[in-house]
Scaffold this motif. Structure first.
Motif, PDB file in Angstrom:
ATOM      1  N   SER A  96     -10.237   5.802  -2.104  1.00 42.38           N
ATOM      2  CA  SER A  96      -9.596   5.096  -3.221  1.00 42.38           C
ATOM      3  C   SER A  96     -10.178   3.701  -3.424  1.00 42.38           C
TER       4      SER A  96
ATOM      5  N   LYS B 177      -6.422  -3.173  -0.740  1.00 44.15           N
ATOM      6  CA  LYS B 177      -5.386  -4.138  -1.136  1.00 44.15           C
ATOM      7  C   LYS B 177      -4.015  -3.705  -0.637  1.00 44.15           C
ATOM      8  N   GLU B 178      -3.711  -2.427  -0.822  1.00 47.99           N
ATOM      9  CA  GLU B 178      -2.415  -1.903  -0.396  1.00 47.99           C
ATOM     10  C   GLU B 178      -2.245  -2.026   1.120  1.00 47.99           C
ATOM     11  N   LEU B 179      -3.313  -1.736   1.856  1.00 50.85           N
ATOM     12  CA  LEU B 179      -3.262  -1.854   3.308  1.00 50.85           C
ATOM     13  C   LEU B 179      -3.053  -3.303   3.733  1.00 50.85           C
ATOM     14  N   SER B 180      -3.752  -4.215   3.078  1.00 53.48           N
ATOM     15  CA  SER B 180      -3.620  -5.636   3.400  1.00 53.48           C
ATOM     16  C   SER B 180      -2.190  -6.129   3.157  1.00 53.48           C
ATOM     17  N   LYS B 181      -1.609  -5.714   2.030  1.00 55.02           N
ATOM     18  CA  LYS B 181      -0.218  -6.085   1.728  1.00 55.02           C
ATOM     19  C   LYS B 181       0.731  -5.507   2.759  1.00 55.02           C
ATOM     20  N   LYS B 182       0.481  -4.255   3.119  1.00 50.55           N
ATOM     21  CA  LYS B 182       1.324  -3.559   4.095  1.00 50.55           C
ATOM     22  C   LYS B 182       1.320  -4.270   5.443  1.00 50.55           C
TER      23      LYS B 182
ATOM     24  N   ASP C 120      -8.525   7.894   3.198  1.00 51.33           N
ATOM     25  CA  ASP C 120      -7.854   7.038   2.212  1.00 51.33           C
ATOM     26  C   ASP C 120      -8.804   6.015   1.590  1.00 51.33           C
TER      27      ASP C 120
ATOM     28  N   LYS D 287      -8.443  -0.409  -4.134  1.00 54.59           N
ATOM     29  CA  LYS D 287      -7.009  -0.203  -4.312  1.00 54.59           C
ATOM     30  C   LYS D 287      -6.348   0.053  -2.963  1.00 54.59           C
ATOM     31  N   PHE D 288      -6.943   0.915  -2.165  1.00 52.86           N
ATOM     32  CA  PHE D 288      -6.426   1.223  -0.834  1.00 52.86           C
ATOM     33  C   PHE D 288      -6.493  -0.007   0.068  1.00 52.86           C
TER      34      PHE D 288
ATOM     35  N   TYR E 178     -13.185  -7.142   3.367  1.00 51.00           N
ATOM     36  CA  TYR E 178     -11.737  -7.221   3.584  1.00 51.00           C
ATOM     37  C   TYR E 178     -11.416  -7.461   5.055  1.00 51.00           C
TER      38      TYR E 178
END
Length: 263
Positions: A182, A188-193, A179, A185-186, A154
């Motif tokens: 996870s 992906k969420e971080l990348s989107k954020k 974090d 899932k974590f 990532y």
């Protein structure tokens, strides 16, 4: 005391009319054949034996520490005489000042708690030697860390899009390492954020370019004897472990003393 002498009588018999070597041989054989003799002696004076054992352990530990220190000094001298030469790629993400006289390369694992400590030291290093350090982050994901490889992928996929976002990604993970449990899932969420282009990221994640880059880092780390994380090179001088800033200062000072570094 009388009880002790009685128990040790079979041993003392061997002390007469024999060489020291022969005596020790017989004594050893007796204790092997009849371990209850030693057991009884220990049981009759447990406090003294515990103290003696603890003192022996302390002396043994001290000798190990001294030997390690000596071994490290020998290895360090060899390293100064023949520093390692890591590859600095043309597209390397450089933190600090590109082309600075001090080059710090880290071989790291996003899931390693010691790498989190190493990250804090790197930040202190960049601040203390502002303008004089270029820092390069490389990958050494350990096999027993479940999310280390995917986190490295990532990071590289984000770096291909935007180096500043990759730095934010890197720092966020080490500041919030728990974090990462996870998993993807974590990530992906971080990348989107962070505002990463998720479609491109998805296609880059398993690209041969990223796989090759991580494999190159692993190979280089292995070549330099980096078996654990974090591992650092300061102008080619290895630091294996999450040492404090003072240790980096010592390496830098020695480089200056030897004339191989000018600040």
């Amino acid at each position: 005391m009388k009880k002790q002498l009685l128990l040790l009588t079979p041993l003392l018999i061997f002390a007469s009319c024999t060489t020291q070597e022969r005596f020790e041989e017989k004594l050893t054989k007796t204790l092997i054949d009849r371990p209850e003799i030693l057991t009884k002696v220990i049981e009759s004076n447990p406090d003294q034996f515990v103290i003696a054992f603890q003192n022996a352990v302390r002396r043994g530990q001290q000798k190990i520490v001294e030997q390690r220190k000596l071994d490290q000094e020998i290895l360090l001298k060899k390293a100064f005489d023949n520093p390692f030469k890591p590859v600095i790629r043309k597209d390397e993400l450089i933190r600090g000042t590109k082309g600075a006289p001090i080059t710090v390369v880290e071989y790291s694992d996003f899931e390693c708690p010691y790498c989190s400590k190493g990250f804090k030291t790197v930040k202190s290093l960049l601040k203390k030697y502002d303008g004089k350090v270029q820092f390069v982050f490389k990958h050494l994901p350990l096999s027993f860390h479940e999310n280390a490889v995917i986190a490295a992928k990532y990071y590289e996929a984000v770096r291909l899009q935007d180096e500043k976002l990759a730095i934010e990604f890197h720092d966020y993970i080490f500041n919030n390492q728990s974090d990462l449990k996870s998993g993807e899932k974590f990530l992906k969420e971080l990348s989107k954020k962070l505002g990463v282009n998720m479609k491109r990221l998805s296609s880059d994640l398993d690209s041969e370019a990223i796989k090759l880059r991580i494999a190159e880092d692993l190979s280089e780390a292995s070549r330099f004897g980096m078996e654990g994380t974090p591992g650092f090179l300061v102008n080619g001088i290895p630091i294996r472990g999450a040492y404090p800033l003072e240790h980096f200062d010592m390496i830098i000072s020695k480089l200056v003393e030897r004339g191989s570094l000018k600040l």
